[in-house]
Design an enzyme around this catalytic site. Structure first.
Site, PDB file in Angstrom:
ATOM      1  N   SER A  30       0.001  92.392  97.894  1.00 47.65           N
ATOM      2  CA  SER A  30       0.792  91.176  97.678  1.00 47.65           C
ATOM      3  C   SER A  30      -0.013  89.904  97.493  1.00 47.65           C
ATOM      4  O   SER A  30       0.368  89.031  96.704  1.00 47.65           O
ATOM      5  CB  SER A  30       1.792  90.990  98.823  1.00 47.65           C
ATOM      6  OG  SER A  30       1.125  90.948 100.078  1.00 47.65           O
ATOM      7  N   ASP A 228       4.337  83.052 107.602  1.00 48.97           N
ATOM      8  CA  ASP A 228       4.427  84.474 107.952  1.00 48.97           C
ATOM      9  C   ASP A 228       3.095  85.025 108.460  1.00 48.97           C
ATOM     10  O   ASP A 228       3.009  86.185 108.871  1.00 48.97           O
ATOM     11  CB  ASP A 228       4.918  85.308 106.763  1.00 48.97           C
ATOM     12  CG  ASP A 228       3.994  85.242 105.541  1.00 48.97           C
ATOM     13  OD1 ASP A 228       2.896  84.643 105.642  1.00 48.97           O
ATOM     14  OD2 ASP A 228       4.369  85.792 104.493  1.00 48.97           O
ATOM     15  N   HIS A 231       0.522  85.875 104.124  1.00 46.45           N
ATOM     16  CA  HIS A 231       0.272  85.524 102.727  1.00 46.45           C
ATOM     17  C   HIS A 231      -0.377  84.146 102.596  1.00 46.45           C
ATOM     18  O   HIS A 231      -0.056  83.218 103.336  1.00 46.45           O
ATOM     19  CB  HIS A 231       1.576  85.559 101.934  1.00 46.45           C
ATOM     20  CG  HIS A 231       2.191  86.914 101.878  1.00 46.45           C
ATOM     21  ND1 HIS A 231       3.385  87.234 102.502  1.00 46.45           N
ATOM     22  CD2 HIS A 231       1.756  88.059 101.292  1.00 46.45           C
ATOM     23  CE1 HIS A 231       3.657  88.513 102.285  1.00 46.45           C
ATOM     24  NE2 HIS A 231       2.685  89.031 101.548  1.00 46.45           N
TER      25      HIS A 231
END
Length: 256
Positions: A30, A228, A231
């Site tokens: 990601s 979070d 990321h």
């Protein structure tokens, strides 16, 4: 006459774009696909100056056609996820800002969020897709200059996966070079800034310890994370892209 001249110039530019590319593969999970600016499943649409479109920066779409690159680069590749800013566009901006001879650049997005490295092993869907897209990218000319790799967050959950990371990554690099018929293909990997589990340092040590020819590692540790804690923020992705560009120029800038 003027309109005809402009049309001929446009056609010439289009043809040149199809044959004169320095191609870079963007692979991993990601943070390579890009989550910069994504909050609660929505991208804020903020595109920093380093990531804005440029007619000389192309991307290979999911349909295997070249088009002018724009964020989010992985929107049609990392499907089912909300993509935002990644390091790819800033990487190209960094190449040009550092006086690289690079003219038309082709980016080949291949990253997929939430994928352990074993999901990239030879024979898997992700591996086959990367090799297929890489092959399609040079069909009309150009050359693959490097693979940019940012992955490993999902391998921090269990100690077994973390301990196996170095061997899996070295095997992956060897297999990709063989199957792309590029035995010396440069690989620039990113040492993790975060992880999904508690074995981050084991994976980081593995990444930093890889000692294969033409494999370089840059460190993302210390780059700001989103709330979070997994990321990278938009500006961290910009800084990462510029660091990747610096590493490529320093280590492989002599390559034709």
């Amino acid at each position: 006459m003027f309109k005809l001249l402009m049309l001929l110039l446009t056609l010439h530019s289009s043809l040149a774009a199809n044959v004169a590319k320095d191609i870079f593969i963007l692979a991993g999970q990601s943070n390579m696909a890009g989550r910069g600016g994504v909050v609660h499943g929505k991208w804020d649409g903020n595109v920093p100056p380093e990531c804005r479109p440029n007619p000389s920066t192309l991307r290979l779409s999911a349909k295997l056609t070249w088009e002018e690159a724009q964020e989010p680069l992985h929107a049609d590749i990392d499907v089912g996820k909300t993509c935002g800013i990644g390091p790819g566009m800033a990487f190209v901006d960094g190449l040009r800002a550092n006086g690289s001879r690079t003219s038309v650049v082709g980016l080949v997005p291949c990253a997929a969020g939430g994928t352990k490295i074993r999901k990239w092993a030879r024979g898997t869907q992700l591996y086959r897709q990367l090799v297929s897209r890489a092959g399609a990218s040079v069909k009309d000319g150009g050359a693959i200059r490097a693979i940019l790799w940012y992955q490993g967050e999902s391998d921090t959950v269990t100690k077994e996966d973390a301990d196996a990371y170095r061997g899996n990554m070295e095997t992956l690099i060897t297999n990709l070079r063989t199957d792309l018929n590029e035995p010396s293909l440069p690989v620039i990997q990113v040492a993790l800034a975060s992880g999904e589990g508690k074995f981050i340092e084991i994976v980081r040590r593995s990444q930093l310890a890889i000692n294969l020819p033409n494999v370089k590692c840059i460190d993302a540790k210390g780059l700001a994370l989103q709330t979070d804690n997994l990321h990278l923020t938009t500006m961290s992705q910009v800084h990462l892209g510029l660091k990747l560009a610096g590493a490529f120029i320093d280590s492989f800038g002599h390559m034709p």
